[in-house]
Design a protein around this motif. Structure first.
Motif, short mmCIF file in Angstrom:
data_model
loop_
_atom_site.label_atom_id
_atom_site.label_comp_id
_atom_site.label_asym_id
_atom_site.label_seq_id
_atom_site.Cartn_x
_atom_site.Cartn_y
_atom_site.Cartn_z
N GLY A 7 0.83 -0.95 -0.03
CA GLY A 7 0.17 0.09 -0.01
C GLY A 7 0.78 1.30 -0.05
N ALA A 8 0.62 1.86 -0.91
CA ALA A 8 1.59 3.15 -1.10
C ALA A 8 0.67 4.62 -1.23
CB ALA A 8 2.47 3.13 -2.53
N GLY A 9 -0.50 4.59 -0.65
CA GLY A 9 -1.20 5.80 -0.06
C GLY A 9 -0.69 6.69 0.99
N GLY A 12 1.13 4.50 3.83
CA GLY A 12 2.13 3.41 3.37
C GLY A 12 3.37 4.11 2.83
N SER A 13 3.14 5.24 2.04
CA SER A 13 4.23 5.91 1.59
C SER A 13 5.08 6.79 2.60
CB SER A 13 3.70 7.06 0.53
OG SER A 13 2.75 8.21 0.82
N ASN A 30 2.40 -1.54 -4.60
CA ASN A 30 0.81 -1.06 -4.62
C ASN A 30 0.00 -2.38 -5.44
OD1 ASN A 30 1.34 -0.38 -7.22
ND2 ASN A 30 0.97 1.65 -6.59
N SER A 31 -1.30 -1.80 -5.84
CA SER A 31 -2.06 -2.84 -6.56
C SER A 31 -1.92 -2.53 -8.14
CB SER A 31 -3.51 -2.59 -6.22
OG SER A 31 -4.08 -1.30 -6.36
N ARG A 32 -1.15 -1.37 -8.53
CA ARG A 32 -1.03 -0.85 -9.73
C ARG A 32 0.39 -1.33 -10.37
NH1 ARG A 32 -2.59 3.36 -7.01
NH2 ARG A 32 -0.81 4.77 -7.45
N LEU A 37 5.56 3.22 -8.89
CA LEU A 37 6.25 3.61 -7.60
C LEU A 37 7.47 4.14 -8.00
CD1 LEU A 37 5.06 0.82 -5.43
CD2 LEU A 37 3.93 3.15 -5.52
N VAL A 53 3.37 -6.91 -4.91
CA VAL A 53 2.95 -7.26 -3.48
C VAL A 53 3.50 -8.59 -2.82
CG1 VAL A 53 0.60 -8.15 -2.01
CG2 VAL A 53 0.56 -6.08 -3.60
N GLU A 65 0.97 -3.50 5.97
CA GLU A 65 -0.26 -3.27 5.13
C GLU A 65 -0.93 -1.92 5.48
OE1 GLU A 65 -3.58 -2.90 5.28
OE2 GLU A 65 -4.02 -3.77 7.24
N ILE A 67 -3.55 -0.65 3.22
CA ILE A 67 -4.54 -0.55 2.00
C ILE A 67 -6.20 -0.50 2.55
CG2 ILE A 67 -3.12 -2.17 0.78
CD1 ILE A 67 -4.70 -4.51 1.27
#
Length: 207
Positions: A7-9, A12-13, A30-32, A37, A53, A65, A67
């Protein structure tokens, strides 16, 4: 220490920056996909790299995590077995949909989904901007802002508590995974900046 962050929101970031700044090796996912990133890890510097992940889970001695709670099914249960696993997510039904927790705390629910993971609830009650700005590694613990830490594995809690201290906050033991319900949204300690003394007093009033 090797730390994987899923998770890089905002949380997370921010955690990735702080842990890397404290000298730890970090893999962020992340999920993308890792390619999204590249800017983040370039900003963080040599101690960080992007991964999938699964790579973050495999890499980390500690895996965190951050997320949306409703995406818990995306966590690689097999790869997290035996790992110290920090859950920083919060369940918001309006965002995550209806999830039957079976009367359990959110962290207990995740622990059942991740058999073998050494689950610790932490970093879920602090707003990301305070996490980014309020760490004071040079200050005595009792003068720092609190981050609550809950779990059933004492050694795992100690490991996470040391990380909290390294980035300038004060860990306060909030009890077991079942008791981590006191850290969830809507509680008197959720997203409220507190000193350790204030945190312990608040917990005592909730027991």
């Amino acid at each position: 220490m090797r730390i994987g962050i899923i998770g890089a929101g905002n949380i997370g970031s921010t955690a990735a920056r702080l842990f890397a700044g404290a000298g730890h090796e970090v893999v962020v996912a992340n999920s993308r996909g890792p390619e999204t990133l590249e800017g983040l890890v370039r900003e963080i510097g040599a101690n960080a790299r992007a991964g999938t992940v699964e790579e973050a889970a495999d890499f980390g001695e500690v895996v965190m995590e951050a997320i949306p709670f409703g995406r818990y099914g995306d966590l690689p249960a097999e790869g997290l077995s035996g790992k110290v696993f920090v859950t920083a997510s919060n369940y918001y039904p309006e965002r995550d949909g209806g999830i039957d927790l079976g009367g359990r705390a959110q962290s207990e629910f995740l622990a059942r989904h991740l058999p073998g993971a050494r689950v610790v609830k932490a970093f879920n009650t602090i707003y990301y901007a305070r996490l980014a700005q309020n760490g004071r590694p040079e200050a005595p613990l009792e003068e720092r802002e609190t981050i609550f830490v809950s779990g059933d594995d004492g050694e795992a809690k100690e490991i996470v508590s040391r990380l909290v201290e390294e980035i300038g906050f004060a860990p306060v033991d909030a009890g077991t995974l079942a008791q981590s319900a006191r850290q969830e949204p809507g509680s008197p300690i959720y997203n409220v900046p507190m000193s350790p003394a204030e945190a312990r007093e608040a917990l005592a009033g909730m027991s």
